[in-house]
Structure formats: structure tokens, C-alpha cells
Scaffold this motif. Structure first.
Motif, mmCIF file in Angstrom:
data_model
loop_
_atom_site.group_PDB
_atom_site.id
_atom_site.type_symbol
_atom_site.label_atom_id
_atom_site.label_comp_id
_atom_site.label_asym_id
_atom_site.label_seq_id
_atom_site.Cartn_x
_atom_site.Cartn_y
_atom_site.Cartn_z
ATOM 1 N N ILE A 1 0.849 -1.194 0.000
ATOM 2 C CA ILE A 1 0.000 0.000 0.000
ATOM 3 C C ILE A 1 0.882 1.240 0.000
ATOM 4 O O ILE A 1 2.018 1.214 0.461
ATOM 5 N N VAL A 2 0.325 2.316 -0.522
ATOM 6 C CA VAL A 2 0.987 3.614 -0.499
ATOM 7 C C VAL A 2 0.079 4.555 0.273
ATOM 8 O O VAL A 2 -1.101 4.680 -0.029
ATOM 9 N N THR A 3 0.643 5.183 1.277
ATOM 10 C CA THR A 3 -0.130 6.101 2.103
ATOM 11 C C THR A 3 0.228 7.539 1.742
ATOM 12 O O THR A 3 1.014 7.779 0.823
ATOM 13 N N LEU A 4 -0.335 8.462 2.458
ATOM 14 C CA LEU A 4 -0.036 9.873 2.230
ATOM 15 C C LEU A 4 1.446 10.153 2.491
ATOM 16 O O LEU A 4 2.151 9.337 3.089
ATOM 17 N N SER A 5 1.913 11.306 2.101
ATOM 18 C CA SER A 5 3.313 11.676 2.331
ATOM 19 C C SER A 5 3.571 11.898 3.820
ATOM 20 O O SER A 5 2.628 12.002 4.612
ATOM 21 N N ASN A 6 4.823 11.994 4.164
ATOM 22 C CA ASN A 6 5.160 12.249 5.568
ATOM 23 C C ASN A 6 4.707 13.639 6.010
ATOM 24 O O ASN A 6 4.396 13.851 7.171
ATOM 25 N N ASP A 7 4.602 14.574 5.081
ATOM 26 C CA ASP A 7 4.099 15.911 5.415
ATOM 27 C C ASP A 7 2.590 15.915 5.679
ATOM 28 O O ASP A 7 2.072 16.844 6.280
ATOM 29 N N GLU A 8 1.911 14.871 5.217
ATOM 30 C CA GLU A 8 0.459 14.768 5.385
ATOM 31 C C GLU A 8 0.078 13.719 6.434
ATOM 32 O O GLU A 8 -1.042 13.209 6.422
ATOM 33 N N ASP A 9 1.013 13.359 7.308
ATOM 34 C CA ASP A 9 0.779 12.385 8.382
ATOM 35 C C ASP A 9 0.404 11.004 7.867
ATOM 36 O O ASP A 9 -0.463 10.323 8.421
ATOM 37 N N GLY A 10 1.074 10.560 6.812
ATOM 38 C CA GLY A 10 0.798 9.250 6.238
ATOM 39 C C GLY A 10 0.991 8.102 7.213
ATOM 40 O O GLY A 10 0.222 7.142 7.210
ATOM 41 N N LEU A 11 1.993 8.183 8.059
ATOM 42 C CA LEU A 11 2.220 7.126 9.043
ATOM 43 C C LEU A 11 1.041 7.030 10.005
ATOM 44 O O LEU A 11 0.564 5.940 10.321
ATOM 45 N N LYS A 12 0.544 8.150 10.443
ATOM 46 C CA LYS A 12 -0.611 8.180 11.344
ATOM 47 C C LYS A 12 -1.816 7.513 10.699
ATOM 48 O O LYS A 12 -2.524 6.732 11.336
ATOM 49 N N VAL A 13 -2.039 7.789 9.429
ATOM 50 C CA VAL A 13 -3.173 7.210 8.712
ATOM 51 C C VAL A 13 -3.071 5.677 8.688
ATOM 52 O O VAL A 13 -4.036 4.973 8.960
ATOM 53 N N VAL A 14 -1.881 5.169 8.386
ATOM 54 C CA VAL A 14 -1.688 3.717 8.316
ATOM 55 C C VAL A 14 -1.832 3.084 9.711
ATOM 56 O O VAL A 14 -2.479 2.041 9.845
ATOM 57 N N LEU A 15 -1.253 3.703 10.708
ATOM 58 C CA LEU A 15 -1.361 3.139 12.063
ATOM 59 C C LEU A 15 -2.803 3.107 12.530
ATOM 60 O O LEU A 15 -3.248 2.128 13.134
ATOM 61 N N GLU A 16 -3.548 4.153 12.263
ATOM 62 C CA GLU A 16 -4.956 4.166 12.660
ATOM 63 C C GLU A 16 -5.773 3.113 11.915
ATOM 64 O O GLU A 16 -6.676 2.519 12.488
ATOM 65 N N LYS A 17 -5.440 2.879 10.674
ATOM 66 C CA LYS A 17 -6.205 1.915 9.883
ATOM 67 C C LYS A 17 -5.869 0.468 10.238
ATOM 68 O O LYS A 17 -6.754 -0.381 10.316
#
Length: 43
Positions: A24-40
Motif C-alpha cells: 500500500i501507499v499512504t499519504l506523504s510524511n508531510d500529510e501524516d501518512g504514518l498516522k493514517v496507516v497506524l490508525e487503519k
């Protein structure tokens, strides 16, 4: 490494070859992509 991780995640601003290897590809690091993946996947 992404292929052996079980769930390979790449940030949107990663190089194209990294994104192609990821599951999967998440949002960029400037857009809190890690947070999105962890929450999901971790809740």
C-alpha cells in the motif's frame, strides 16, 4: 525488505520503485501518512 515485511507500506513521497514494491501507499510524511496507516491497521 518491503516484500518480506508482511505488509509493506510506502509513503507517497517515496521513489517510484519503493512504491511499486509496497503493498500500500499512504499519504506523504508531510500529510501524516504514518498516522493514517497506524490508525487503519493497528486499531
Amino acid at each position: 525488505m518491503l516484500r518480506f515485511a508482511g505488509l509493506g507500506v510506502a509513503m507517497d513521497n517515496a521513489p517510484d520503485e519503493v512504491k511499486l514494491a509496497a503493498d500500500i501507499v499512504t499519504l506523504s510524511n508531510d500529510e501524516d501518512g504514518l498516522k493514517v496507516v497506524l490508525e487503519k491497521y493497528c486499531y
